[in-house]
Motif scaffolding. Structure first.
Motif, PDB file in Angstrom:
ATOM      1  N   LYS A  31      -8.855  10.244  -3.937  1.00  0.00           N
ATOM      2  CA  LYS A  31      -9.199  11.263  -2.944  1.00  0.00           C
ATOM      3  C   LYS A  31      -8.026  12.150  -2.538  1.00  0.00           C
ATOM      4  CE  LYS A  31     -13.386   9.801  -2.852  1.00  0.00           C
ATOM      5  NZ  LYS A  31     -14.428  10.588  -3.558  1.00  0.00           N
ATOM      6  N   VAL A  32      -6.811  11.620  -2.576  1.00  0.00           N
ATOM      7  CA  VAL A  32      -5.653  12.398  -2.144  1.00  0.00           C
ATOM      8  C   VAL A  32      -4.934  13.048  -3.330  1.00  0.00           C
ATOM      9  CG1 VAL A  32      -3.436  12.325  -0.922  1.00  0.00           C
ATOM     10  CG2 VAL A  32      -5.358  10.939  -0.113  1.00  0.00           C
ATOM     11  N   CYS A  33      -4.781  12.269  -4.414  1.00  0.00           N
ATOM     12  CA  CYS A  33      -4.000  12.764  -5.556  1.00  0.00           C
ATOM     13  C   CYS A  33      -4.858  13.331  -6.677  1.00  0.00           C
ATOM     14  CB  CYS A  33      -3.120  11.636  -6.110  1.00  0.00           C
ATOM     15  SG  CYS A  33      -1.921  11.010  -4.919  1.00  0.00           S
ATOM     16  N   PHE A  35       0.834  -1.206   0.000  1.00  0.00           N
ATOM     17  CA  PHE A  35       0.000   0.000   0.000  1.00  0.00           C
ATOM     18  C   PHE A  35       0.871   1.259   0.000  1.00  0.00           C
ATOM     19  CE2 PHE A  35      -3.044   3.105   1.595  1.00  0.00           C
ATOM     20  CZ  PHE A  35      -4.194   2.747   0.905  1.00  0.00           C
ATOM     21  N   LYS A  36       1.916   1.251   0.810  1.00  0.00           N
ATOM     22  CA  LYS A  36       2.804   2.411   0.897  1.00  0.00           C
ATOM     23  C   LYS A  36       3.484   2.686  -0.442  1.00  0.00           C
ATOM     24  CE  LYS A  36       6.901   4.128   3.362  1.00  0.00           C
ATOM     25  NZ  LYS A  36       7.916   3.822   4.419  1.00  0.00           N
ATOM     26  N   ASN A  49      -0.329  13.467  -8.931  1.00  0.00           N
ATOM     27  CA  ASN A  49      -1.523  14.300  -8.966  1.00  0.00           C
ATOM     28  C   ASN A  49      -2.120  14.422 -10.364  1.00  0.00           C
ATOM     29  OD1 ASN A  49      -1.266  14.792  -6.234  1.00  0.00           O
ATOM     30  ND2 ASN A  49      -0.279  16.780  -6.482  1.00  0.00           N
ATOM     31  N   THR A  82      -8.362   4.381  -3.745  1.00  0.00           N
ATOM     32  CA  THR A  82      -8.995   5.435  -2.943  1.00  0.00           C
ATOM     33  C   THR A  82      -8.011   6.569  -2.686  1.00  0.00           C
ATOM     34  OG1 THR A  82     -10.352   3.750  -1.862  1.00  0.00           O
ATOM     35  CG2 THR A  82     -10.244   5.905  -0.811  1.00  0.00           C
ATOM     36  N   TYR A  83      -6.762   6.222  -2.409  1.00  0.00           N
ATOM     37  CA  TYR A  83      -5.725   7.240  -2.204  1.00  0.00           C
ATOM     38  C   TYR A  83      -5.494   8.019  -3.497  1.00  0.00           C
ATOM     39  CZ  TYR A  83      -1.279   9.331  -0.773  1.00  0.00           C
ATOM     40  OH  TYR A  83      -0.271  10.228  -0.461  1.00  0.00           O
ATOM     41  N   SER A  99      -7.639  -1.346  -3.280  1.00  0.00           N
ATOM     42  CA  SER A  99      -7.785  -0.441  -2.129  1.00  0.00           C
ATOM     43  C   SER A  99      -6.985   0.835  -2.303  1.00  0.00           C
ATOM     44  CB  SER A  99      -7.353  -1.160  -0.847  1.00  0.00           C
ATOM     45  OG  SER A  99      -8.137  -2.298  -0.602  1.00  0.00           O
ATOM     46  N   SER A 100      -5.831   0.730  -2.945  1.00  0.00           N
ATOM     47  CA  SER A 100      -4.977   1.914  -3.097  1.00  0.00           C
ATOM     48  C   SER A 100      -5.600   2.966  -4.000  1.00  0.00           C
ATOM     49  CB  SER A 100      -3.610   1.499  -3.658  1.00  0.00           C
ATOM     50  OG  SER A 100      -3.713   1.127  -5.034  1.00  0.00           O
ATOM     51  N   CYS A 117       0.909   3.994  -3.077  1.00  0.00           N
ATOM     52  CA  CYS A 117       0.512   5.383  -2.816  1.00  0.00           C
ATOM     53  C   CYS A 117       1.618   6.359  -3.214  1.00  0.00           C
ATOM     54  CB  CYS A 117       0.151   5.567  -1.344  1.00  0.00           C
ATOM     55  SG  CYS A 117      -1.393   4.743  -0.871  1.00  0.00           S
TER      56      CYS A 117
END
Length: 207
Positions: A150-152, A113-114, A122, A146-147, A143-144, A117
């Motif tokens: 929502k984050v990038c 996951f790390k 972006n 979502t990062y 699952s990744s 991500c």
């Protein structure tokens, strides 16, 4: 217009001789456009979505299996990717490799996951293939997203699974499972609804 596209592909642990070359079609469209003959469904995904003006990154996810089959299959993938590159006139190469331990420990899941991500950039379009790896690895990849979303601020364009042609037809199917991600995101964002209202909305979506 140039589009920034990231293709996440999985490398199998199967013996290389088990990787049969198939023409892939999109599921539900048996008379639709067939891919070139390839050993990896991810190459069909790339073939159908890569354009000449795009800024393309290809990220390979592979399990460090004890037999070393993943290493051999990665080399085979690179050879077929090079052939695809020559045929469609687009420079394609594997830019990043994510090595996944052959275990299902919490440490493995955290590492995967790390690393995933850290690779999301972006605003890029994401195309992800989830066919190979241990049974849990595709869950980590999924699952990744979502990062990435929502984050990038990435746009999740396609999530696919390749189905092998077990009937010896030499035709494989590509299943687009992005709707599963949409359902997951919808339920996550619908926490303000009562269960009754949420069930009504979901029943309308499901028909």
């Amino acid at each position: 217009m140039m589009t920034n596209k990231d293709f996440f592909v999985t490398i199998p642990m199967l013996p290389p001789e088990k990787l049969e070359e198939l023409n892939y079609v999109k599921e539900g469209k048996p008379d639709g456009v067939k891919s070139r003959k390839v050993s990896f469904p991810s190459l069909a995904m790339i073939e159908w979505n890569a354009q000449k003006d795009d800024d393309i990154r290809i990220i390979a996810v592979m399990t460090d299996d004890v037999n070393g089959f993943s290493v051999k299959n990665l080399e085979k993938f690179k050879r077929e990717l090079s052939e695809l590159s020559d045929d469609i006139g687009i420079e394609l190469s594997v830019e990043e490799i994510v090595h996944v331990p052959h275990t299902e420990s919490k440490e493995k899941h955290n590492k995967l996951f790390k690393e995933l991500c850290a690779l999301f950039k972006n605003g890029r379009d994401i195309y992800m293939e989830l066919t190979y790896g241990t049974k849990v690895t595709p869950i980590g990849l999924f699952s990744s997203l979502t990062y990435a979303d929502k984050v990038c601020g990435c746009d999740i364009k396609s999530i696919i699974y390749g189905n092998y042609a077990f009937n010896d037809s030499k035709i494989g199917s590509i299943y687009d499972i992005r709707s599963m991600y949409d359902f997951s995101m919808f339920i996550h964002s619908a926490e303000f609804l009562t269960k009754e209202n949420l069930d009504i909305v979901l029943n309308n979506i499901w028909g």
